[in-house]
Design an enzyme around this catalytic site. Structure first.
Site, PDB file in Angstrom:
ATOM      1  N   ASP A  78       0.928  -1.145  -0.004  1.00  0.00           N
ATOM      2  CA  ASP A  78      -0.179  -0.164   0.134  1.00  0.00           C
ATOM      3  C   ASP A  78       0.747   1.179   0.060  1.00  0.00           C
ATOM      4  OD1 ASP A  78      -2.366   1.401   0.137  1.00  0.00           O
ATOM      5  OD2 ASP A  78      -2.571   1.196   2.195  1.00  0.00           O
ATOM      6  N   GLU A  96       2.512   4.929  -4.165  1.00  0.00           N
ATOM      7  CA  GLU A  96       2.568   5.644  -5.205  1.00  0.00           C
ATOM      8  C   GLU A  96       3.995   6.427  -5.593  1.00  0.00           C
ATOM      9  OE1 GLU A  96       0.238   5.573  -2.833  1.00  0.00           O
ATOM     10  OE2 GLU A  96      -1.010   4.318  -3.879  1.00  0.00           O
ATOM     11  N   ASP A 108      -9.216   3.644  -2.170  1.00  0.00           N
ATOM     12  CA  ASP A 108     -10.017   4.070  -1.301  1.00  0.00           C
ATOM     13  C   ASP A 108     -11.362   4.455  -1.881  1.00  0.00           C
ATOM     14  OD1 ASP A 108      -8.197   3.532   0.818  1.00  0.00           O
ATOM     15  OD2 ASP A 108      -7.664   5.385   1.194  1.00  0.00           O
TER      16      ASP A 108
HETATM   17  C1  GLC Z   1      -4.739   3.284   2.860  1.00  0.00           C
HETATM   18  C2  GLC Z   1      -5.331   2.052   1.930  1.00  0.00           C
HETATM   19  C3  GLC Z   1      -6.559   1.583   2.682  1.00  0.00           C
HETATM   20  C4  GLC Z   1      -5.871   1.114   3.940  1.00  0.00           C
HETATM   21  C5  GLC Z   1      -5.319   2.230   4.929  1.00  0.00           C
HETATM   22  C6  GLC Z   1      -4.795   1.915   6.117  1.00  0.00           C
HETATM   23  O1  GLC Z   1      -6.038   4.295   2.903  1.00  0.00           O
HETATM   24  O2  GLC Z   1      -5.900   2.340   0.759  1.00  0.00           O
HETATM   25  O3  GLC Z   1      -7.062   0.295   2.019  1.00  0.00           O
HETATM   26  O4  GLC Z   1      -6.691   0.619   4.991  1.00  0.00           O
HETATM   27  O5  GLC Z   1      -4.293   2.997   3.940  1.00  0.00           O
HETATM   28  O6  GLC Z   1      -3.701   1.271   6.023  1.00  0.00           O
END
Ligand code: GLC
Length: 823
Positions: A412, A415, A493
């Site tokens: 995650d 980017e 998200d």
């Molecule tokens: C980001 C991700 C989400 C995750 C959050 C906390 O917003 O897109 O899926 O739950 O981070 O890790």
């Protein structure tokens, strides 16, 4: 987050982006000399610029243009296929125009000024440079303008949240965490600079292989011109001649690689939340799935499983004995996926931080000091994934969790995103930070869009080091064209709103068209928690998307049983449907890995010449034969559905339609409209609580006759790479319907994967009357009193007159067989 401020910031970025293409002092390429053909390449030169055309396949040409005479070294993060077989090429032309012909395509290069046009072998124009500019540059920037016929439409561009047709808008490729998004938000997390042009049913494709900040303009700046370009790097694109959208997608995914066959468990249902902790909560959730009889294969542990958000650690007060917990859960058929962020907490006592600093693995500023930014653990250092050495190190860090029993990872914030103060937009690395790439030092401006993809490359490697013969599951938020080689992708998200459910369809379909087969969205929306009806409706279609998980931040919980008994039953049935269809879905994954044709696909891929089908944003195919028409409005108990030409069966009632036609399909809360294409042969399995709870038995094929049709069936052990060495099972089924009979033929198993002894059930739909006689391999089968009686028997047949379905049960001996039903 202050959304108004953020939207204003986005608008400014957007305007800044538009201004330069329109007003800048672009140097058009001017005149080039006569060509120098050599092998499969033709080079055109002038003192100002060099253009190289390379014929890679009969329908695939690469175009490279650089200002000046020296070509920089040739490197691509996306392209993997370089060993193309020789294509017969003819060169012709005169002093004005050079012509290159392949068996499928003709490129005409007008020399002064230099402009390219692509024709098919019948001399029909496919696409051409716009007359006044063609390819140009300005400072470090490069751009290409092409003429845009008024009836041409554009599809693809990976993860974009608006409609399928990209015409009439401009788009940016710059991996970004928008902190929530809607249909107007651009860019998003992933960059896939590839699109399909479709005009009057004929398709071509274009892949702009440039990782810098790039943009595509489909008619915003000028109504009859489209353009694409980047802030730096080369004008370097691949032109796919088509002529069908499928042939473009297939060739594109051959060039940049395809999603490999994932482990079978990963296409089951996954439950997630930010975050499930401590261990007692995890166990409670699993218990609930099991005692409520809701199938589930995996749970996701979000950031709170870590010790102070330190990557690759466990919070020992929440999870005192991870190994034991993981092994207990595995006994219950549940696997665990953990999150990995690129944030390494700046903490001199933290071994990963120490190792990274000691070995120079983190991003540094120009003065050599550590570059840091805010992540979940506070001030964080960032690994330089562009360096092979760093990837090698990062890959080694997965070992401990894998040995403890973690089954997959979600990468995650890659980017990469630096978390900002509330109310301010997130940001990323400074563009002039230098990455120590495998081919020399390169600025972040070049690496930004591939940073996430390079992380997934290390992740995959790390998993294979520990489990060399297990297919890894990695899910990523950021990636670039070709990133499907390493990871599945999810769309970040999203919001728990009906609007978002609607935009999901074109979004995931665009990802599929752009090579990303294994993609999905947070079912129900990341936040806020959706209304009970919205969640059930979302789940109904979400179970028919490739990557299937509920993931939510709350507030409040989002589990399939969370909204009362009636909706729990509906949600259970949705997830059961996915498990029932796992053999169909798995075969679709196998086909996608072989051909690049997406599992979730827009109608335009099947009916490119039918404008009503092409233009459908609210229906899609899941696999070859299921036409999904999700309910995306509150209180909608029926919805219009377009059925393209051919025969269609209502999945729920077996009602038969002949398209093209529009119908108003019933959509009671219990089910969304779902149709089966005539000719389909859909494999399915018995009820299971998780994907490998039991061997498939019986293996059922639902046959929906329409003339003669054939479909493949694929199976293997679901986890290892042995299928690459022949340990797999391939069969072909052919159904043929005639005036007074229907037959189903099955080829003998090919491949050395042998499932345990089991039964086959063949269900032939659309049978209006009780059959006169049924033969299996030439011998008459015994009729049973009812379907129920047949299910208890080892073989025979029965007729369900309510549904008009003939059931035939046979021991599955893996041999060729023919079933004939005489009316
Ligand atoms: C980001 C991700 C989400 C995750 C959050 C906390 O917003 O897109 O899926 O739950 O981070 O890790």
């Amino acid at each position: 987050m202050n959304r108004i401020l953020f939207r204003t910031f986005q608008l400014i970025c957007f305007l800044l982006l538009l201004a330069p293409t329109g007003s800048a002092d672009w140097h058009s390429i001017g005149s080039l000399t006569t060509p120098e053909p050599k092998g499969n390449q033709v080079i055109f030169r002038s003192r100002q610029a060099t253009v190289i055309l390379t014929v890679l396949a009969p329908d695939l040409i690469r175009v490279r243009m650089v200002p000046g005479t020296t070509l920089p070294s040739d490197h691509s993060y996306a392209v993997v296929k370089t060993d193309w077989s020789q294509v017969p090429i003819e060169f012709a032309g005169d002093t004005d125009t050079s012509i290159i012909r392949t068996p499928e395509l003709e490129v005409r290069a007008h020399l002064s000024p230099f402009r390219l046009a692509f024709y098919d072998r019948n001399g029909k124009l496919i696409s051409k440079d716009e007359d006044s500019r063609g390819m140009s540059w300005e400072g470090t920037r490069v751009r290409c303008w092409k003429s845009m016929p008024e009836d041409e439409h554009y599809y693809g561009l990976g993860e974009k949240s608006n409609l399928l047709d990209k015409r009439g808008r401009s788009y940016v490729m710059w991996n970004t965490d928008p902190d929530g998004f809607d249909a107007a938000t651009d860019p998003l997390y992933q960059s896939v600079p590839f699109f399909i042009g479709l005009r009057q049913g004929r398709a071509y494709g274009l892949f702009f292989d440039n990782t810098y900040h790039s943009s595509f303009d489909f008619g915003v700046e000028e109504h009859d011109v489209y353009s694409f370009g980047a802030e730096d790097g080369e004008m370097n694109y691949y032109f796919f001649a088509g002529p069908t959208p499928k042939s473009v997608v297939s060739r594109f995914t051959e060039l940049v690689g395809r999603s490999p066959l994932p482990p079978r468990w990963s296409i089951g249902y996954i439950q997630s939340r930010a975050s499930y902790y401590p261990e007692s909560t995890v166990r409670f959730i699993v218990e609930n799935f099991r005692h409520r009889g809701i199938p589930c294969d995996a749970l996701f542990l979000d950031i709170d499983y870590m010790d102070g958000y330190r990557i690759f650690t466990w919070n020992k007060s929440y999870f005192p004995d991870p190994k034991k917990m993981l092994s207990d859960l595995r006994q219950q058929g549940i696997r665990i996926i953990t999150i990995v962020d690129p944030y390494v907490k700046v903490d001199s006592h933290y071994w990963i931080y120490q190792q990274g600093v000691r070995n120079g693995y983190f991003m540094k500023k120009a003065d050599g000091t550590l570059f840091t930014g805010r992540g979940w653990p506070g001030e964080s250092a960032f690994p330089d994934y562009a360096s092979e050495k760093v990837r090698d190190w990062w890959a080694s860090l997965y070992k401990e969790q894998l040995e403890q029993g973690v089954s997959g990872f979600l990468d995650d914030m890659n980017e990469p995103t630096i978390v900002a103060d509330p109310g301010l937009p997130n940001r990323t690395f400074d563009l002039d930070l230098i990455h120590a790439t495998d081919h020399g030092p390169r600025p972040h401006a070049e690496i930004h869009n591939v940073y996430g993809m390079l992380e997934t490359m290390a992740n995959r490697d790390g998993m294979l080091r520990v489990h060399a013969n297990e297919r890894p599951l990695i899910i990523t938020r950021a990636t670039f064209a070709g990133g499907q080689r390493y990871a599945a992708e999810w769309s970040g998200d999203d919001w728990g709103t009906w609007d978002h459910l609607r935009l999901n369809m074109p979004m995931l379909n665009s990802m599929g068209l752009s090579g990303f087969q294994f993609s999905g969205a947070d079912i129900g929306g990341f936040q806020p928690v959706p209304s009970p009806e919205l969640y059930s409706r979302w789940l109904q279609s979400g179970v028919l998307t490739p990557f299937c998980w509920t993931h939510s931040e709350g507030p409040g919980n989002l589990e399939p049983w969370g909204f009362g008994n009636r909706l729990e039953e509906i949600n259970r049935n949705s997830i059961r449907l996915r498990y029932h269809l796992l053999p169909y879905i798995y075969t679709a994954f196998w086909e996608a890995a072989e051909t690049g044709i997406p599992i979730m696909r827009p109608l335009l891929l099947e009916y490119p010449d039918d404008w009503l089908a092409v233009n459908r944003n609210d229906e899609y195919f899941f696999g070859n034969d299921l036409l999904v028409a999700p309910v995306t409005k509150d209180d909608e108990m029926s919805r219009p559905v377009y059925l393209p030409r051919g025969v269609w069966y209502d999945f729920w009632t077996d009602h038969r339609y002949t398209g093209p036609m529009r119908i108003e399909a019933a959509a009671p809360m219990e089910r969304m409209p779902l149709f089966v294409r005539g000719g389909a042969i859909i494999p399915s399995q018995q009820d299971m609580q998780y994907s490998d709870q039991a061997p498939i038995d019986p293996l059922t094929f639902d046959v929906y006759p329409d003339g003669t049709s054939s479909r493949p069936y694929y199976e293997d052990d679901g986890i290892s790479f042995d299928y690459q060495h022949g340990v797999s099972l391939h069969q072909h089924l052919t159904a043929a319907q005639e005036a007074h009979s229907t037959s189903v033929e099955m080829t003998a198993r090919e491949g050395s994967f042998t499932p345990p002894k089991r039964s086959l059930v063949i269900k032939i739909h659309g049978q209006k009357a009780q059959p006169r006689q049924i033969t299996v391999a030439g011998r008459e089968a015994a009729g049973q009193a009812s379907v129920k009686a047949l299910q208890g028997a080892t073989e025979g047949w029965a007729y369900d007159d309510g549904a008009g379905v003939v059931w035939i049960k046979i021991p599955d001996q893996g041999t060729a067989l023919k079933v004939e039903v005489a009316q």
